[in-house]
Design a protein around this motif. Structure first.
Motif, short mmCIF file in Angstrom:
data_model
loop_
_atom_site.label_atom_id
_atom_site.label_comp_id
_atom_site.label_asym_id
_atom_site.label_seq_id
_atom_site.Cartn_x
_atom_site.Cartn_y
_atom_site.Cartn_z
N UNK A 88 -7.77 13.10 -3.14
CA UNK A 88 -6.47 12.25 -3.75
C UNK A 88 -6.04 12.72 -4.84
N UNK A 89 -4.95 12.39 -5.00
CA UNK A 89 -4.14 13.00 -6.14
C UNK A 89 -3.64 11.98 -7.19
N UNK A 90 -3.98 10.74 -7.03
CA UNK A 90 -3.91 9.70 -7.80
C UNK A 90 -5.23 9.01 -8.15
N UNK A 91 -5.48 8.35 -9.46
CA UNK A 91 -6.77 7.56 -9.80
C UNK A 91 -6.85 6.41 -8.88
N UNK A 92 -5.59 5.69 -8.53
CA UNK A 92 -5.85 4.90 -7.78
C UNK A 92 -6.45 5.16 -6.11
N UNK A 93 -6.03 6.25 -5.99
CA UNK A 93 -6.45 6.74 -4.47
C UNK A 93 -7.98 7.06 -4.49
N UNK A 94 -8.27 7.52 -5.69
CA UNK A 94 -9.77 7.75 -5.72
C UNK A 94 -10.70 6.56 -5.67
N UNK A 149 -2.85 4.88 0.79
CA UNK A 149 -2.11 6.24 1.63
C UNK A 149 -2.79 7.29 0.96
N UNK A 150 -3.03 7.43 -0.22
CA UNK A 150 -3.80 8.48 -0.87
C UNK A 150 -5.16 8.67 -0.27
N UNK A 165 -14.14 2.68 -2.78
CA UNK A 165 -14.44 1.52 -2.44
C UNK A 165 -14.52 1.24 -1.03
N UNK A 166 -14.08 2.29 -0.18
CA UNK A 166 -14.20 2.19 1.36
C UNK A 166 -15.60 2.76 1.40
N UNK A 167 -15.67 3.78 0.72
CA UNK A 167 -17.22 4.29 1.30
C UNK A 167 -18.40 3.54 0.65
N UNK A 168 -18.23 2.85 -0.65
CA UNK A 168 -19.35 1.94 -0.94
C UNK A 168 -19.75 0.72 -0.28
N UNK A 169 -18.38 0.47 0.43
CA UNK A 169 -18.46 -1.05 1.12
C UNK A 169 -17.92 -0.77 2.49
N UNK A 207 2.32 -2.19 -4.94
CA UNK A 207 2.75 -1.07 -4.64
C UNK A 207 1.77 0.05 -5.04
N UNK A 208 1.11 -0.18 -5.92
CA UNK A 208 -0.11 0.82 -6.40
C UNK A 208 -1.05 0.72 -5.51
N UNK A 209 -1.31 -0.30 -4.90
CA UNK A 209 -2.44 -0.57 -3.77
C UNK A 209 -2.09 0.13 -2.43
#
Length: 599
Positions: free
Chosen positions: A137-143, A368-369, A148-152, A361-363
């Motif tokens: 990822x290149x954005x903090x939001x992407x990280x 995507x990230x 979140x996906x991996x944790x749940x 937009x950030x979400x």
């Protein structure tokens, strides 16, 4: 990652490095032209003014135009050179990853919790973790989205097919993925900056609350401009203009505290917002076939303006606002036009139109990230497969299952299945035989499968379930909690989850390690009998081979598997292969002798 992928990334890195070097040479040529234009222009303008002031002004405008144009193309080539250097870095990082070095990628340590159902035991976050292995990822939001996906991952199961389509499509878009990363890398698109901006967007500012201030914003700049015009043609004494100019500066001074507060939130955010807009533009301009990523693209657009144009609009306002940082420019613009207050007015107008859209937009950008990271993982591991949902409702069935973080040439893969709910597999084996690694292989591949990503297997079918592990329990001095008590709490958690009806796949490693052998044996049997009575499904690794006798007590429920070792004199061989039955060999004393601990 295969050798072919490593060679491909090495070749791409060389290509982008060559292009970046070409841009450097172009920049040098432009710099020389800029110097010659500046130095020669001064001489030509001076000579022109000696002939005629009109001729001099005309030449000055012409030379200034050429110089500004050279500045523009220099800036463009500099951005291009940085972009190409970032692409080179991205590919060099993949070369390092192919050699097993993932240290350049964020490890997600801040997302890890020891109390989590499985993340601590499965090395989901931290150095050498699954997150670090996947993360591009290149954005903090992407990280945050990826974590979140991996944790749940269980909550993603209803979208399994569409997620697999998206990851598969993005895997094939190598150039676009790398362009996205190069646009966002090193642009400070971290969570702190993003959260600071969203917090500011939700706040009201004082200027939008008073109607008379809006009137002042237009009347006094108009008076200043008119008085300046009349003064310049000799129709008004200059003192009137100076008075209005000073009144405007007084208005700015009275609002200085609020202005500085707003500017402090936004100063220097131009590059940040520009990069954010460029990333959204890349999504908006790309053609996608997967419905999920296509929906993300459509949601980035709004009825009146797209997210891209809206962010460019905001970044341009902020850049204009930053003009106040130049004391002379700020002095003139504020004295004439109340510049600061007009910038705040434009910002407030933008906030009113788009504040509700910005978090969305950030979400979408974060999703995507995060998808790009999983697409990159899929591309790097073409031998991995997308799992399927089990037609027969079997919780887990895999052929040639391995751990994705273990290098291909040293990875040992095994066939394994839990044919139905309510079955428990007991895996016995000697020390260092590979029991814990196998348990983590099952857990990690279940996480990847539910997230929609490929798994490290030749074939895998499964049913989405909530994962729960107890493999690495620790004591806590701060909580006055012993190791054994911490483990009991963990086991009670599992019992309560199954009792409540949650669909659980549990993975346990050597339970009740904190007590004596006899107590451990009795306690382990009683606990397993309790879990069996509740219809629990899962795996448990144990050194205690006597637990294998539970298969006779619970036929059709307990499955005995083992990972054996070979002992030839004082030589121990490990093959890490999973077999049917109960382990028969032990190696603790021999290992202690080999390490010189005992004679």
């Amino acid at each position: 990652m295969t050798a072919g992928k490593k060679a491909e990334y090495s070749n791409l890195a060389k290509t982008y490095r060559d292009h970046a070097e070409k841009e450097k040479r172009i920049l040098l040529v432009i710099s020389v032209f800029r110097f010659l234009t500046f130095a020669g222009g001064l001489i030509i303008v001076w000579l022109s003014f000696t002939l005629s002031k009109y001729y001099g002004f005309a030449v000055l405008l012409f030379v200034s135009g050429i110089f500004i144009y050279l500045l523009k193309i220099y800036s463009d080539h500099l951005a291009r050179q940085q972009y190409l250097s970032d692409l080179e870095l991205i590919n060099l990082n993949e070369v390092r990853a192919s050699e097993g070095d993932y240290s350049v990628f964020g490890d997600g340590s801040s997302f890890g919790l020891k109390s989590h159902d499985f993340s601590y035991d499965t090395d989901l976050f931290g150095q050498g973790s699954l997150f670090q292995f996947l993360n591009r990822t290149c954005t903090g939001y992407g990280s945050e989205v990826l974590a979140g996906w991996l944790a749940d991952p269980y909550i993603l199961a209803p979208f399994l097919k569409s997620r697999q389509q998206t990851i598969s499509e993005l895997a094939a878009k190598l150039t676009w993925r790398q362009s996205f990363l190069a646009t966002g890398i090193n642009k400070d698109l971290n969570s702190r900056n993003i959260k600071g901006l969203t917090k500011w967007l939700s706040e009201e500012t004082e200027i939008s609350s008073y109607g008379f201030k809006k009137v002042i914003l237009w009347i006094f700049p108009l008076l200043a401009c008119v008085s300046l015009l009349l003064t310049s043609i000799g129709s008004l004494h200059y003192s009137v203009f100076i008075l209005i100019f000073l009144v405007n500066l007084l208005i700015i001074l009275l609002n200085l505290k609020n202005t500085q507060s707003i500017h402090g939130e936004l100063s220097g955010r131009y590059n940040f917002l520009s990069s954010l807009g460029s990333l959204l533009e890349l999504i908006e301009n790309e053609q996608f076939e997967s419905p999920l990523i296509g929906k993300i693209k459509e949601d980035i657009k709004v009825s009146r303006l797209s997210a891209v144009r809206a962010l460019k609009q905001l970044s341009n306002i902020i850049r204009a606002f930053d003009s106040r940082l130049n004391l002379i420019v700020g002095f003139v613009l504020n004295g004439l036009l109340l510049w600061d207050l007009h910038c705040i007015r434009k910002i407030e107008s933008w906030k009113a139109d788009y504040r509700g859209h910005f978090p969305g937009w950030l979400d979408l950008l974060g999703q995507t990230d995060a998808f790009i990271s999983l697409g990159n993982y899929s591309y790097n591991n073409p031998e991995f497969v997308f799992p399927e949902l089990a037609d027969d409702k079997a919780p887990f069935r895999a052929k040639q299952l391995g751990h994705p973080l273990i290098a291909h040439d040293t990875r040992v893969c095994n066939d394994f299945s839990i044919p139905s709910k309510g079955r428990i597999c007991i895996i016995t084996g000697a020390n260092m035989a590979g029991k814990s690694t196998f348990l983590r292989s099952v857990a990690v591949n279940m996480i990847l499968a539910m997230a929609g990503a490929p798994v490290c297997a030749a074939e895998m079918k499964f049913m989405p379930v909530r994962l729960f592990t107890s493999m690495r329990t620790t004591d806590s001095l701060a909580s006055n909690e012993s190791y054994f008590y911490a483990e009991l709490k963990r086991l009670r958690q599992l019992e309560q989850k199954i009792l409540s009806g949650e669909d659980i796949l549990f993975i346990l490693d050597e339970i009740l390690k904190g007590t004596n052998s006899e107590d451990k044996n009795v306690g382990s049997r009683l606990f397993l009998n309790r879990i069996i009575s509740l219809g629990g499904t899962g795996l448990i690794a144990a050194h205690d081979t006597s637990l294998g006798s539970l298969e006779a007590e619970h036929p059709g429920v307990i499955i005995n598997k083992c990972i054996e070792i070979e002992i030839d004199g004082e030589i121990i061989r490990f093959d890490f292969k999973l077999r049917d039955g109960i382990a028969s060999k032990k190696n603790a004393v021999l290992l202690m002798k080999q390490m010189g601990i005992i004679p």
